[in-house]
Design an enzyme around this catalytic site. Structure first.
Site, PDB file in Angstrom:
ATOM      1  N   GLY A 142       0.794  -1.212   0.000  1.00 29.31           N
ATOM      2  CA  GLY A 142       0.000   0.000   0.000  1.00 29.31           C
ATOM      3  C   GLY A 142       0.830   1.266   0.000  1.00 29.31           C
ATOM      4  N   GLY A 169       1.344  22.984   4.058  1.00 31.93           N
ATOM      5  CA  GLY A 169       0.894  22.125   5.141  1.00 31.93           C
ATOM      6  C   GLY A 169       2.010  21.855   6.127  1.00 31.93           C
ATOM      7  N   GLY A 170       1.790  22.267   7.373  1.00 34.90           N
ATOM      8  CA  GLY A 170       2.786  22.052   8.418  1.00 34.90           C
ATOM      9  C   GLY A 170       2.442  20.892   9.326  1.00 34.90           C
ATOM     10  N   GLY A 171       1.837  19.843   8.742  1.00 35.04           N
ATOM     11  CA  GLY A 171       1.588  18.617   9.481  1.00 35.04           C
ATOM     12  C   GLY A 171       2.794  17.702   9.393  1.00 35.04           C
ATOM     13  N   ASP A 179      -7.365   3.266   6.985  1.00 35.70           N
ATOM     14  CA  ASP A 179      -7.644   4.685   6.773  1.00 35.70           C
ATOM     15  C   ASP A 179      -9.076   4.966   6.347  1.00 35.70           C
ATOM     16  OD1 ASP A 179      -5.003   5.002   7.368  1.00 35.70           O
ATOM     17  OD2 ASP A 179      -4.428   5.888   5.447  1.00 35.70           O
ATOM     18  N   HIS A 212      21.841   2.341  31.582  1.00 35.90           N
ATOM     19  CA  HIS A 212      22.573   3.601  31.512  1.00 35.90           C
ATOM     20  C   HIS A 212      23.825   3.414  30.652  1.00 35.90           C
ATOM     21  CE1 HIS A 212      24.361   7.396  32.858  1.00 35.90           C
ATOM     22  NE2 HIS A 212      25.494   6.712  33.057  1.00 35.90           N
TER      23      HIS A 212
END
Length: 451
Positions: free
Chosen positions: A41, A177-179, A304, A430
């Site tokens: 897709g 577009g600022g997505g 979607d 760590h």
């Protein structure tokens, strides 16, 4: 016309569709999956995977000019070669999906399906039409880029699909577009040397995230030389081909070699003859229940085409669930949280609930994290939200370099109902960025150690 019968017909071989077909095949369900494009897709072919390859390549090139003090290097970009490498990854993955479908016993038909009713579909293939009869149908038709009336795709105006196939780096790139799609690709091209301008109609970029998460991204865009115009509307092209933009107070024309329109995506709910089924809708999306059933018996919908969040991993989870339901297993949608990841620079991860009134919050900045210091990327933070009475974790967000890889751990904590004490009682390795989760929980409990 050749006719075939099956128990399950999946229309669309994107992440949701192919996962559904693979799982159904594993469970012994006679499955046919149809798509005119290679399996995978949008995500695998022209979305998630190729964009992350481009982002990685751009970061490699950018780091040649922003290395650790004491190290110098030079380099050039052959975008055509980078794209060929990216295409090789896509080919490997689509081939892998085809192999998995075969292994599971699912039959893949390359063609375009048109539903005649809820149990039959005509499939136009290069070899001729095939009529597929099925007991159950899964609609996984996905989504497509939104085209602006004033800036139709063509010529210098491109969608993300064309942006991921460019042979040359545009000297001047305008991003509408600022997505997340616009900023991911805009940042990548800025790192490759393009002069980038982002035009966003909302008051700020990435409006789906809170301001605290987006501020480090905005600062990084500025450092990369990206011009960000918020509260700005994109118009059409001037007679000389410049991009017209305007705010409430001013207007100007921007010279651009390419104009990348990323104004969102819309569901393909009118594809494959779906309107002929007269299914219940929620706006432009197909309405589904907790088992992804539509209003027609035996017809399911995933991904979607069923609404937000329009994410590949949501579609995959839905596809797996539907396959098991068709196979007769007791399943329902019981996900507590779906991770959202924005692969900007720095990356953003959000899982579950954001801080609000009456919640307990702990925040740990990466400026106090040793691993972040050694990578010379101290921007950003990790934040955790919990119930004040039980300390049950409600949400985790982070913005910082490489934090996308922490998303699975965040989701696991919420899905399993972890408390702050469960996380603080877990020894974190760590030096890692993951220590910030431990520290944020300690801070929420009132006894932070390293801040």
């Amino acid at each position: 016309m050749r006719e075939i019968s099956c128990k399950l017909l999946v229309i669309g071989a994107g992440p949701g569709g192919y996962v559904c077909a693979i799982r159904a095949g594993q469970l012994g369900v006679d499955t046919v999956i149809v798509d005119p494009a290679p399996p995978g897709g949008t995500c695998l072919n022209v979305g998630c995977i190729p964009s992350k390859a481009l982002i990685h390549a751009a970061e490699d090139f950018h780091r040649l000019h922003a290395l650790t003090p004491g190290i110098t290097a030079t380099g050039t970009v052959d975008l055509a070669q980078v794209m060929a490498w990216k295409n090789g990854i896509v080919t490997r993955l689509t081939g892998g999906v085809q192999g998995l479908l075969r292994k599971a016993g699912a039959r893949l038909i390359t063609g375009t399906a048109t539903l005649r009713d809820g149990k039959t579909a005509r499939v136009a293939t290069p070899e001729g039409e095939v009529l597929v009869r099925a007991e159950a149908v899964v609609l996984a038709t996905g989504s497509e880029p939104v085209e602006l009336r004033t800036l139709p795709f063509g010529g210098k105006v491109i969608s993300s699909t064309e942006a991921l196939a460019l042979a040359e780096i545009p000297a001047r790139l305008a991003v509408i577009g600022g997505g997340y799609i616009g900023l991911e690709l805009g940042t990548a091209f800025a790192k490759l040397g393009a002069q980038v301008t982002v035009v966003e109609a909302a008051p700020r970029i990435l409006p789906q995230y809170d301001d605290a998460l987006t501020r480090p991204v905005l600062a990084r865009l500025s450092a990369l030389g990206v011009r960000v115009l918020t509260g700005a509307r994109a118009g059409g092209l001037s007679p000389r081909g410049a991009l017209r933009i305007a705010t409430d107070d001013w207007a100007e024309e921007i010279e651009a070699d390419r104009i990348l329109v990323t104004a969102g995506r819309r569901p393909r709910s009118a594809a494959a003859g779906i309107p002929g089924l007269d299914l219940d809708m929620e706006g432009a999306f197909l309405r589904i229940d907790a088992q992804c059933r539509t209003s027609m018996k035996g017809v399911y919908a995933i991904g979607d085409v069923t609404g937000e969040p329009m994410l590949a991993h949501r579609a995959m989870a839905q596809g797996e669930m539907v396959a098991e339901i068709v196979a007769g297993l007791p399943r329902a949608w019981d996900k507590r949280a779906i991770p959202a990841v924005c692969f900007t620079d720095p990356e953003i991860v959000s899982v579950g609930q954001a801080p609000g009134d009456g919640t307990l919050t702990g925040l740990f900045p990466f400026a106090a994290n040793g691993k972040a210091m050694t990578e010379a990327r101290e921007d950003g933070f990790l934040r955790i939200t919990a119930r004040p009475d039980t300390h049950e974790v409600l949400g985790i967000q982070a913005v910082g370099a490489g934090v996308a890889e922490l998303a699975a751990g965040f989701a696991l904590a919420i899905e399993m109902g972890a408390r702050l004490e469960d996380i603080t009682g877990t020894i974190h390795a760590h030096p890692t960025r993951g220590e910030a989760l431990h520290e944020a929980c300690l801070r929420a409990l009132g006894h932070a150690l390293h801040i």
